[in-house]
Structures are given as structure tokens and as C-alpha cells.
Design a protein around this motif. Structure first.
Motif, short mmCIF file in Angstrom:
data_model
loop_
_atom_site.label_atom_id
_atom_site.label_comp_id
_atom_site.label_asym_id
_atom_site.label_seq_id
_atom_site.Cartn_x
_atom_site.Cartn_y
_atom_site.Cartn_z
N ASN A 189 17.27 10.87 17.98
CA ASN A 189 16.06 11.55 18.44
C ASN A 189 15.72 11.20 19.88
O ASN A 189 14.56 11.08 20.25
CB ASN A 189 14.87 11.25 17.52
CG ASN A 189 15.10 11.76 16.11
OD1 ASN A 189 15.65 12.85 15.92
ND2 ASN A 189 14.71 10.98 15.13
N GLY A 190 16.76 10.96 20.68
CA GLY A 190 16.56 10.69 22.10
C GLY A 190 16.08 9.29 22.42
O GLY A 190 15.57 9.05 23.52
N GLY A 191 16.25 8.35 21.49
CA GLY A 191 15.77 7.00 21.78
C GLY A 191 16.23 5.97 20.77
O GLY A 191 17.21 6.17 20.05
N PHE A 192 15.47 4.87 20.70
CA PHE A 192 15.84 3.71 19.89
C PHE A 192 14.59 3.11 19.27
O PHE A 192 13.50 3.20 19.82
CB PHE A 192 16.51 2.65 20.77
CG PHE A 192 17.74 3.17 21.45
CD1 PHE A 192 18.98 3.05 20.86
CD2 PHE A 192 17.65 3.80 22.69
CE1 PHE A 192 20.12 3.55 21.48
CE2 PHE A 192 18.78 4.31 23.32
CZ PHE A 192 20.01 4.18 22.72
N ARG A 193 14.76 2.45 18.11
CA ARG A 193 13.68 1.69 17.49
C ARG A 193 14.10 0.23 17.42
O ARG A 193 15.21 -0.08 16.99
CB ARG A 193 13.38 2.20 16.08
CG ARG A 193 12.75 3.59 16.09
CD ARG A 193 12.20 4.00 14.75
NE ARG A 193 11.32 3.04 14.12
CZ ARG A 193 10.05 2.80 14.45
NH1 ARG A 193 9.49 3.45 15.43
NH2 ARG A 193 9.34 1.90 13.78
#
Length: 129
Positions: free
Chosen positions: A20-24
Motif C-alpha cells: 500500500n505504498g509504505g511500511f508498518r
């Protein structure tokens, strides 16, 4: 170096998810690409393998004496990695593994859990694989 509150987390931690275009990580969500260094995790303004330059990797060179391995997440597919850039990193004693972002995240987490001197330069992707 980025300051806290400006896309910077002051320590190196495992990545819980990507896509989703990023990181957690660390209970937070980060949109965009990410540098994971011994000095912390920071936003990284690279969105495609063609943008990998000495300048883009300057923060990695700044902590080269603290690293053994640099994992580069090239996006959804494996792309060509500039041999001159690889040689410059090798000259600093850094082993480079340039693979798809998903594989780089998984390998980064394993090496970090083993307390290895690892860094990751991860290009954000929309779809996790």
C-alpha cells in the motif's frame, strides 16, 4: 539526517508489514520508501531503482563502519543494480543484496533478530507479494 517528527524513528526495529505504498513498524504506518539504519529509520526519497545513486545512499555511506550487509529492496521485481554503486559499497566493506522489496523486508527482519549489522534501503510497493 532527518529529525524526529520529520520521517525519522530513532532506532532500528523490525518491519511488521509492507505494501500500500509504505511500511508498518513500531506501531506506526509510514508512507513511502524507507531507510533502516543503525541510527534509526527514516523516510527515503527514492521511488524507483533508477533513482539509486551515491547521493541517495549517502546516509548508508555515513554509517558504513557500523554495517556488514545492506539489503536493497528494488520494488516488486528484481532490477539492474549499478555495478559502480555496488563497488563503492563494497569498498566500504558493505555486502550488498539487491532483491525485490518483499524479500528484502523478510531478510532484514531475520538478520535484525540475529543482531547482525544490517541496513535496508527499501523502495515502497503497492502490492505485497
Amino acid at each position: 539526517m532527518a529529525e524526529p517528527g520529520a520521517g525519522f524513528y530513532p532506532q532500528q526495529v523490525q518491519i511488521d508489514a509492507y505494501g500500500n505504498g509504505g511500511f508498518r513498524f513500531a506501531g506506526m504506518s509510514h508512507r513511502g520508501s524507507l531507510l533502516c539504519l543503525p541510527t534509526g529509520m527514516q523516510a527515503w526519497a527514492v521511488s524507483a531503482p533508477t533513482e539509486l545513486t551515491l547521493e541517495a545512499l549517502a546516509p548508508v555511506f555515513a554509517v558504513a563502519d557500523q554495517l556488514d550487509v545492506l539489503l536493497i529492496g528494488l520494488g516488486t521485481d528484481i532490477a539492474r543494480f549499478d555495478p559502480d554503486l555496488r563497488a563503492a559499497l563494497k569498498a566500504q566493506g558493505i555486502i550488498v543484496e539487491a532483491i525485490a522489496t518483499g524479500g528484502a523486508v523478510r531478510t532484514y527482519n531475520v538478520l535484525l533478530a540475529e543482531d547482525r549489522a544490517v541496513a535496508a534501503a527499501l523502495i515502497a510497493v503497492e502490492n505485497a507479494k
